[in-house]
Design an enzyme around this catalytic site. Structure first.
Site, short mmCIF file in Angstrom:
data_model
loop_
_atom_site.label_atom_id
_atom_site.label_comp_id
_atom_site.label_asym_id
_atom_site.label_seq_id
_atom_site.Cartn_x
_atom_site.Cartn_y
_atom_site.Cartn_z
N ARG A 335 29.79 9.15 3.96
CA ARG A 335 30.51 9.97 4.93
C ARG A 335 31.30 9.05 5.87
O ARG A 335 30.72 8.21 6.55
CB ARG A 335 29.57 10.86 5.74
CG ARG A 335 30.33 11.73 6.75
CD ARG A 335 29.53 12.92 7.25
NE ARG A 335 28.38 12.57 8.05
CZ ARG A 335 27.63 13.46 8.72
NH1 ARG A 335 27.95 14.75 8.68
NH2 ARG A 335 26.58 13.08 9.42
N GLU A 426 32.80 22.63 9.03
CA GLU A 426 32.06 22.60 10.29
C GLU A 426 32.96 22.81 11.51
O GLU A 426 32.49 22.72 12.65
CB GLU A 426 31.32 21.27 10.43
CG GLU A 426 32.23 20.06 10.38
CD GLU A 426 31.47 18.74 10.38
OE1 GLU A 426 30.25 18.75 10.61
OE2 GLU A 426 32.11 17.70 10.15
N ASP A 454 27.31 21.68 14.33
CA ASP A 454 28.70 21.34 14.65
C ASP A 454 29.58 22.58 14.67
O ASP A 454 30.46 22.72 15.52
CB ASP A 454 29.25 20.33 13.63
CG ASP A 454 29.21 18.90 14.16
OD1 ASP A 454 29.60 18.69 15.32
OD2 ASP A 454 28.79 18.00 13.42
N ASP A 624 21.08 14.25 15.81
CA ASP A 624 22.25 13.39 15.70
C ASP A 624 23.33 13.97 16.61
O ASP A 624 23.05 14.81 17.46
CB ASP A 624 22.71 13.23 14.25
CG ASP A 624 23.27 14.52 13.64
OD1 ASP A 624 23.41 15.53 14.36
OD2 ASP A 624 23.59 14.52 12.44
#
Length: 717
Positions: A335, A426, A454, A624
C-alpha cells in the site's frame, strides 16, 4: 541533524536516500541510477502540478458543499436537491456504459480464491515476515491460544483445553471435509492410497465424502501431512504420533493446519510513521527484502535469539506420484500513500515533492526483484506487482493514478499494466462514483474494498456543515453505511470483477476478541466479499474457517444482477434529529479523546504507526490513522454544532491524557503528557480536534507529520 542533498537531473535528493537507491534498490533490476533519476524527473514534470490541481479541486468542492449546507440552515433534508447540486458542481460524474474489468494476468489469490487478508506495517520487519508467513496457520494453536475456547489460560499446559480444541477442530473437519461415515473425532488412523485419503473408523476404512478433496501427502521430518482442499483452500492433517499432542490422539493427529492469509498488504501508509529520509528508507528496505526474498529479523524470546525468515513453498506428492508446489507465503501487496502529502526526501526548486509519486517509483522498482526471478519461491507467479492506492477521491484521481503507474512502467522498462492497482473505496466521492472510478482503472484494477473508519471520517468531514452527526454506535446502523457496503459488492460484480479481482471488506479491530470475530465476521463472505482484513496471523487462521462455511463464488452468483441500492441512500448524512443525551455525549467525548491520545502519543513520540492501544475501558484495539481520523472528525463536528464546547474538549483531553499516561506506565520508552500538556504528542491530539474541520478531508497526516518531526528534533537535541 545536518542533511546533504545530491543534485540529480534537476532534483535535490537526500544523499542517504540517493545511495540507498543506487546501492540497494537498483542492482539486479537492469535499471541504471542515471536512468532512474532521469525518469523520476520526468515523472515530476508530468504529474506534480496535476497532483496539486487535484488537491485544489477537492478543496474547491468541499467549499461549495459547505456553503450549500450553510445556506440551507435548518430546512428539512431534500435528497433530490442535494443530488442535483452535487451533479451541477461536478461532484457526481456520469455513469459509464456497461463494462468489464480487463486486467490481464492475475494471481489466483486475487482472481479466483477467497480468503483472509492481513494488513501490516512494513516498517516492522518481524510483523512483515509474520504476515507473509501467515499463509498457513495451526488451527490447534489458534483455538488454544485465543478466547474462542474461553478465557486464555495463564498457567501451564491445560490438557482439558487441548481436548476441547481437538474436538472443535474435528467439528470443523466434519463440516468442511466430511467422511462418508462417522466423524473425524472417531478416526483411529489416517492413511492414503492411490485412490485418496483413507480414515479408519471403528476398525473399518472410510473415505472422504468428496474424494476429489484429497490433494496428496507432504513429509517433513517425522511428520506426514495429508493435504486436502475445500472451496479452493487447503487443509493439512498433520500426523506425528511422537509429538505429545499426536501421542494423545488415537490417529496420531498432531495438528490441523489451515491455508489462511491468501494475501497480505505490506503497508507504507496508515499503519506506519514515516516522516523523513531515514524512515522512508526503513520502509522501502523491508519491502525490498520481501521482494528479494532475503528479509530476516532476529529478536530475543525467552532468553534465546530467534530469527524470522520467509517460509519456503510446500511440495505435495499426488496419488499418481507427481508433485505440486503450494505457495508457502501470502501473496504480498504494497500500500502506497495517497495523493495528499509531500516529502522533502526529494526536492525540486527547493520545494518538497509529492510523496505518492516517490512511493510509486520506489516500491515498483523494489518489486522488480521478484519479477526478475526465474526459479525458486516467487511472490507473483503471474508476473504482476500489486499496489494498493488509498484515499483517492473519484474517477479523475483514479485515472491520474493509472497514468502515473503507466509512466513508472515505461521508465522502469516494464510491460504496460504490469502494475495492478487496488482501489480503496474509503472516500465519499469514490463511493458515489464507484463504477466510474473502477472504469478508470479497468485495465489494471485488482481490488476494491470498504472500510468503516476512513469512510466515516470522510462522511463526517464532507457534511461537516450539515449538522451534528449521530454518535458512533448509531452511525453503524445508519442507512448510508449499509448502502455503501452493498453498493461496493454489487457494483464490483456488475463491473465484471468476479474471477478477475478481489472485493474486500474492512478490518476486525479487536485483536484479542476472536470469539466475537468468529461470530461476526462470517458476514463478510456472506456479503459476497472474497476477502476481508484481519489484524493477526491467528485471526487469519480463524477467519479462514468462514470461507469453508461460505462458498463465496456461489454467493456471488446469487448476488450478481441484484438491484444496486439507490445513490440517495448513500448521500444522505446520518444527522441527529434531536439533542443527544448529555451522558452519552460525555461518554463519546471521553472515548474519542482517549482514543486519539492513546494512538497519537505512540505515533508522535515513538514513531509507532499501528499497535494495540487500550481504549477507555482498557480493551485492546488495533489502532491506526483511520481510527484516529474518525474520532477527531466526530469531535470537530460536534464542536461546529455546539454539541460540545472548546472548554469541554480541552478538559476531556487533559483528563484522558492522564489516563493514557497511567495505561502506559509500564513502558520505559513512554513520555507522559501530564501535567504540562505541552509536548508534541498532546499538541498533535489537540490540533486534530480543534482544527479538524479545516484539515484537508479531515486527514490526520499533516498534523501528525509536523508534530512527529518536532518530536524527533527535540529527541535529537
Amino acid at each position: 541533524m545536518d542533511r546533504s542533498f545530491t543534485p540529480l537531473h534537476g532534483l535535490e535528493v537526500d544523499a542517504e536516500f540517493a545511495d540507498f537507491i543506487a546501492d540497494r534498490v537498483l542492482p539486479g533490476t537492469g535499471v541504471a541510477p542515471d536512468a532512474f533519476w532521469q525518469g523520476y524527473a520526468t515523472l515530476l514534470d508530468g504529474f506534480a502540478a496535476e497532483n496539486r490541481a487535484l488537491l485544489d479541486r477537492r478543496a474547491e468542492l468541499q467549499a461549495q458543499i459547505d456553503a450549500w449546507h450553510k445556506g440551507r440552515g435548518n430546512q428539512p433534508w431534500d435528497a433530490a436537491s442535494y443530488r442535483a447540486f452535487l451533479t451541477e458542481i461536478g461532484y457526481l460524474t456520469p455513469e459509464p456504459a456497461p463494462f468489464s474489468v480487463e486486467n490481464g494476468a492475475i494471481d489466483p489469490e486475487i482472481a479466483t480464491l477467497a480468503g483472509p487478508q492481513l494488513v501490516v506495517p512494513v516498517s516492522n520487519a518481524r510483523f512483515a515476515l509474520n504476515a507473509a508467513n501467515a499463509r498457513w496457520g495451526s488451527l490447534y494453536d489458534a483455538l488454544y491460544g485465543s478466547d474462542v475456547m474461553g478465557p486464555v489460560p495463564s498457567g501451564g499446559f491445560d490438557a482439558a483445553r487441548r481436548d476441547a480444541v481437538v474436538a472443535r477442530a474435528a467439528q470443523v473437519l466434519d463440516q468442511a471435509l466430511p467422511l462418508l461415515a462417522g466423524s473425524h473425532a472417531g478416526v483411529e488412523a489416517y492413511g492414503a492410497d492411490d485412490q485418496g485419503l483413507v480414515a479408519t473408523v471403528a476398525g473399518q476404512p472410510v473415505r472422504l465424502a468428496d474424494p476429489d478433496a484429497y490433494v496428496g501427502t507432504r513429509t517433513e521430518g517425522a511428520q506426514t501431512a495429508y493435504v486436502l482442499r475445500h472451496n479452493g483452500l487447503h487443509v493439512e492433517l498433520v500426523i506425528d504420533p511422537g509429538h505429545p499432542i499426536g501421542a494423545a490422539s488415537a490417529s496420531g493427529l498432531r495438528d490441523v493446519v489451515m491455508e489462511a492469509a491468501l494475501s497480505a498488504i505490506q503497508d507504507c501508509e496508515d499503519s506506519v510513521a514515516a516522516v523523513d529520509a531515514p524512515d522512508k528508507i526503513g520502509v522501502y528496505a523491508n519491502w525490498l527484502g520481501l521482494m528479494r526474498g532475503d528479509l530476516e529479523d532476529s529478536f530475543d524470546k525467552g532468553g534465546k535469539t530467534m530469527t524470522r525468515r520467509l517460509n519456503p513453498d510446500r511440495r505435495v506428492t499426488r496419488p499418481d506420484g507427481t508433485t505440486v508446489t503450494l505457495q508457502g507465503r501470502a501473496l504480498l501487496l504494497v500500500r502506497n500513500v495517497g495523493h495528499l502529502m509531500t516529502t522533502d526526501v526529494i526536492r525540486k526548486d527547493g520545494q518538497p515533492t509529492p510523496e505518492g509519486l516517490m512511493d510509486a517509483m520506489v516500491t515498483v522498482a523494489c518489486a522488480m526483484h521478484d519479477l526478475k526471478k526465474t526459479d525458486g519461491p516467487r511472490n507473483s507467479r503471474a508476473g504482476a506487482v500489486y499496489v494498493v492506492k488509498p484515499k483517492m477521491h473519484g474517477p479523475d484521481e483514479a485515472a491520474f493514478a493509472d497514468r502515473v503507474f503507466a509512466h513508472v512502467e515505461a521508465v522502469l522498462g516494464l510491460a504496460p499494466n504490469t502494475v495492478k492497482l487496488g482501489l480503496m473505496d474509503e472516500e465519499r466521492r469514490t463511493s458515489a462514483n464507484l463504477a466510474a472510478s473502477i472504469h478508470a482503472l479497468r485495465h489494471r484494477l485488482f481490488f476494491i474494498n470498504t472500510g468503516f473508519l476512513d469512510r466515516t471520517g470522510d462522511e463526517i468531514h464532507t457534511s461537516m456543515q450539515a449538522g451534528a452527526f449521530l454518535g458512533r454506535d448509531a452511525m453503524k446502523a445508519a442507512a448510508w453505511l449499509s448502502a455503501y457496503e452493498d453498493r461496493n459488492v454489487l457494483i464490483g460484480l456488475a463491473s465484471g470483477m468476479r474471477g478477475r479481482a478481489q472485493i474486500g471488506k474492512g478490518m476486525w479491530a479487536k485483536p484479542d476478541a476472536l470469539a466475537e470475530m468468529l461470530e461476526a465476521k462470517i458476514g463478510h463472505p456472506k456479503s459476497g466479499a472474497s476477502t476481508a482484513w484481519v489484524p493477526s496471523p491467528t485471526a487469519a487462521t480463524l477467519h479462514a474457517l468462514h470461507y469453508h462455511v461460505v462458498d463465496v463464488a456461489a454467493r456471488q452468483d446469487e448476488l450478481e444482477g441484484r438491484p444496486i441500492p439507490d445513490l440517495d441512500l448513500l448521500l444522505t448524512p446520518a444527522l441527529a434529529d434531536a439533542p443527544m443525551a448529555q451522558d452519552k455525549v460525555a461518554r463519546e467525548l471521553e472515548n474519542s479523546a482517549q482514543g486519539i491520545l492513546g494512538y497519537v502519543v505512540r505515533w508522535v513520540d515513538q514513531g509507532i504507526g499501528c499497535s494495540k492501544v487500550p481504549d477507555i475501558d482498557d480493551v485492546q484495539l488495533m489502532e491506526d490513522r483511520a481510527t484516529c481520523r474518525i474520532s477527531a472528525q466526530y469531535l470537530a463536528n460536534w464542536l461546529q454544532h455546539g454539541v460540545v464546547s472548546t472548554e469541554q474538549v480541552e478538559d476531556a483531553l487533559r483528563r484522558m491524557a492522564a489516563k493514557v499516561d497511567a495505561q502506559n506506565a509500564g513502558d520505559p520508552a513512554y513520555r507522559p503528557m501530564a501535567p504540562d500538556f505541552d509536548g508534541p504528542a498532546f499538541l498533535a491530539a489537540r490540533d486534530l480536534v480543534l482544527t479538524g474541520a479545516d484539515q484537508p478531508s479531515g486527514y490526520t497526516e499533516p498534523a501528525l507529520h509536523a508534530r512527529r518531526a518536532e518530536a524527533k528534533a527535540l529527541q535529537a537535541g
